[in-house]
Design an enzyme around this catalytic site. Structure first.
Site, PDB file in Angstrom:
ATOM      1  N   PRO A   4       0.794  -1.229   0.000  1.00 60.38           N
ATOM      2  CA  PRO A   4       0.000   0.000   0.000  1.00 60.38           C
ATOM      3  C   PRO A   4       0.828   1.282   0.000  1.00 60.38           C
ATOM      4  CG  PRO A   4      -0.125  -1.097   2.132  1.00 60.38           C
ATOM      5  CD  PRO A   4       0.519  -2.063   1.181  1.00 60.38           C
ATOM      6  N   ASN A   5       0.334   2.225  -0.790  1.00 59.56           N
ATOM      7  CA  ASN A   5       0.871   3.587  -0.910  1.00 59.56           C
ATOM      8  C   ASN A   5       2.179   3.663  -1.689  1.00 59.56           C
ATOM      9  OD1 ASN A   5      -1.231   4.892   0.689  1.00 59.56           O
ATOM     10  ND2 ASN A   5      -0.357   3.760   2.401  1.00 59.56           N
ATOM     11  N   TYR A  17      10.883   9.020   1.165  1.00 57.33           N
ATOM     12  CA  TYR A  17      10.892   7.971   0.141  1.00 57.33           C
ATOM     13  C   TYR A  17      11.541   8.385  -1.180  1.00 57.33           C
ATOM     14  CZ  TYR A  17       7.719   5.832   3.470  1.00 57.33           C
ATOM     15  OH  TYR A  17       7.176   5.303   4.615  1.00 57.33           O
ATOM     16  N   ASN A  67       8.055  -5.378  -0.534  1.00 60.56           N
ATOM     17  CA  ASN A  67       7.876  -4.232   0.361  1.00 60.56           C
ATOM     18  C   ASN A  67       6.385  -4.191   0.689  1.00 60.56           C
ATOM     19  OD1 ASN A  67       7.683  -1.855   1.735  1.00 60.56           O
ATOM     20  ND2 ASN A  67       8.925  -0.665   0.308  1.00 60.56           N
ATOM     21  N   ALA A  70       2.919  -0.586   5.070  1.00 61.13           N
ATOM     22  CA  ALA A  70       2.449  -0.613   6.461  1.00 61.13           C
ATOM     23  C   ALA A  70       1.907  -1.975   6.879  1.00 61.13           C
ATOM     24  CB  ALA A  70       1.389   0.467   6.662  1.00 61.13           C
ATOM     25  N   HIS A  73       3.796  -4.165   9.371  1.00 54.53           N
ATOM     26  CA  HIS A  73       3.713  -4.016  10.830  1.00 54.53           C
ATOM     27  C   HIS A  73       2.424  -4.585  11.426  1.00 54.53           C
ATOM     28  CE1 HIS A  73       6.989  -1.404   9.798  1.00 54.53           C
ATOM     29  NE2 HIS A  73       6.196  -0.596   9.130  1.00 54.53           N
ATOM     30  N   ASP A  80       1.361 -15.392   7.186  1.00 53.96           N
ATOM     31  CA  ASP A  80       0.925 -16.769   6.919  1.00 53.96           C
ATOM     32  C   ASP A  80       1.090 -17.129   5.447  1.00 53.96           C
ATOM     33  OD1 ASP A  80       0.311 -17.240   9.544  1.00 53.96           O
ATOM     34  OD2 ASP A  80      -1.857 -17.000   9.318  1.00 53.96           O
ATOM     35  N   GLU A  91      12.218  -9.293   2.638  1.00 52.33           N
ATOM     36  CA  GLU A  91      11.479  -8.103   3.078  1.00 52.33           C
ATOM     37  C   GLU A  91      12.335  -6.868   2.820  1.00 52.33           C
ATOM     38  OE1 GLU A  91      10.450  -8.294   7.248  1.00 52.33           O
ATOM     39  OE2 GLU A  91      10.223  -6.116   7.380  1.00 52.33           O
ATOM     40  N   HIS A  93      12.521  -2.412   2.813  1.00 50.85           N
ATOM     41  CA  HIS A  93      11.977  -1.081   3.122  1.00 50.85           C
ATOM     42  C   HIS A  93      12.916  -0.035   2.557  1.00 50.85           C
ATOM     43  CE1 HIS A  93       9.090  -3.005   5.660  1.00 50.85           C
ATOM     44  NE2 HIS A  93      10.080  -3.711   6.187  1.00 50.85           N
ATOM     45  N   SER A  95      12.938   3.197   3.564  1.00 45.79           N
ATOM     46  CA  SER A  95      13.450   3.942   4.722  1.00 45.79           C
ATOM     47  C   SER A  95      14.030   2.960   5.742  1.00 45.79           C
ATOM     48  CB  SER A  95      12.309   4.746   5.360  1.00 45.79           C
ATOM     49  OG  SER A  95      11.296   3.877   5.838  1.00 45.79           O
ATOM     50  N   ARG A 100      12.758   5.245  12.678  1.00 47.27           N
ATOM     51  CA  ARG A 100      11.486   5.970  12.594  1.00 47.27           C
ATOM     52  C   ARG A 100      10.617   5.655  13.823  1.00 47.27           C
ATOM     53  NH1 ARG A 100       9.001   5.278   6.813  1.00 47.27           N
ATOM     54  NH2 ARG A 100       7.733   6.992   7.633  1.00 47.27           N
ATOM     55  N   ARG A 104       6.915   1.274  13.778  1.00 45.42           N
ATOM     56  CA  ARG A 104       7.514   0.679  12.573  1.00 45.42           C
ATOM     57  C   ARG A 104       8.667  -0.268  12.926  1.00 45.42           C
ATOM     58  NH1 ARG A 104       5.210   3.822   8.410  1.00 45.42           N
ATOM     59  NH2 ARG A 104       4.785   5.937   9.145  1.00 45.42           N
TER      60      ARG A 104
HETATM   61  C1  DQA Z   1       8.084   1.282   4.143  1.00 46.49           C
HETATM   62  C2  DQA Z   1       8.110   1.542   5.653  1.00 46.49           C
HETATM   63  C3  DQA Z   1       6.741   1.302   6.246  1.00 46.49           C
HETATM   64  O1  DQA Z   1       6.775   1.553   7.654  1.00 46.49           O
HETATM   65  C4  DQA Z   1       5.731   2.243   5.625  1.00 46.49           C
HETATM   66  O2  DQA Z   1       4.444   1.992   6.138  1.00 46.49           O
HETATM   67  C5  DQA Z   1       5.736   2.183   4.144  1.00 46.49           C
HETATM   68  C6  DQA Z   1       7.003   2.087   3.457  1.00 46.49           C
HETATM   69  C7  DQA Z   1       9.424   1.622   3.480  1.00 46.49           C
HETATM   70  O3  DQA Z   1       9.616   1.200   2.337  1.00 46.49           O
HETATM   71  O4  DQA Z   1      10.262   2.329   4.065  1.00 46.49           O
HETATM   72  O5  DQA Z   1       4.696   2.299   3.499  1.00 46.49           O
HETATM   73  O6  DQA Z   1       7.848  -0.110   3.935  1.00 46.49           O
END
Ligand code: DQA
Length: 134
Positions: A4-5, A17, A67, A70, A73, A80, A91, A93, A95, A100, A104
């Protein structure tokens, strides 16, 4: 695979980002690794991410750079799904999640992943890919 996002990379909180969108970054990765097939999937929906993990996770590809945004978390369901499939997941990220907010600092999914890369900007994806390639 982006959660997401992350479709808003380049526009979203650019001080965290960065200013580059993912499409351009992925093109660069494909040029750098011409012998590796790099498929891409992004969704803002937890269930769609899980469906994609199921779809590709039994041999349709060799590994997944994920990635989960959110959902990292919060999502036992994604944890699963990673446990259920038979290919490695790394995994990532953009950032450094440990630099942070406290919420997170915990990942629901790390325990099922082959490794975790956090904090190298978009280059986290390349580092994760290299980890998968060995
Ligand atoms: C993220 C870090 C997450 O905490 C955050 O919710 C994101 C991006 C990152 O790529 O740094 O959406 O996964």
């Amino acid at each position: 695979m982006n959660g997401p996002n992350l479709n808003l990379l380049g526009k979203r909180e650019t001080e965290i980002y960065g200013v580059h969108d993912f499409k351009g970054y992925l093109e660069g990765l494909r040029e750098r690794y011409p012998n590796v097939r790099l498929d891409f999937f992004q969704s803002n929906m937890e269930g769609a991410l899980i469906d994609k993990l199921h779809e590709v996770g039994f041999g349709k590809c060799d590994g997944i750079v994920l990635n989960a945004g959110a959902y990292t978390h919060t999502s036992i369901a994604i944890l699963d799904a990673i446990k259920a499939i038979s290919i490695p997941v790394v995994e990532v990220h953009i950032s450094n999640v440990f630099a942070r907010e406290q919420y997170r600092h915990h990942s629901m999914i790390s325990e099922a992943c082959k490794g975790v890369v956090t904090g190298f900007g978009l280059d986290s994806y390349r580092v994760a890919l290299e980890g998968l390639l060995g």
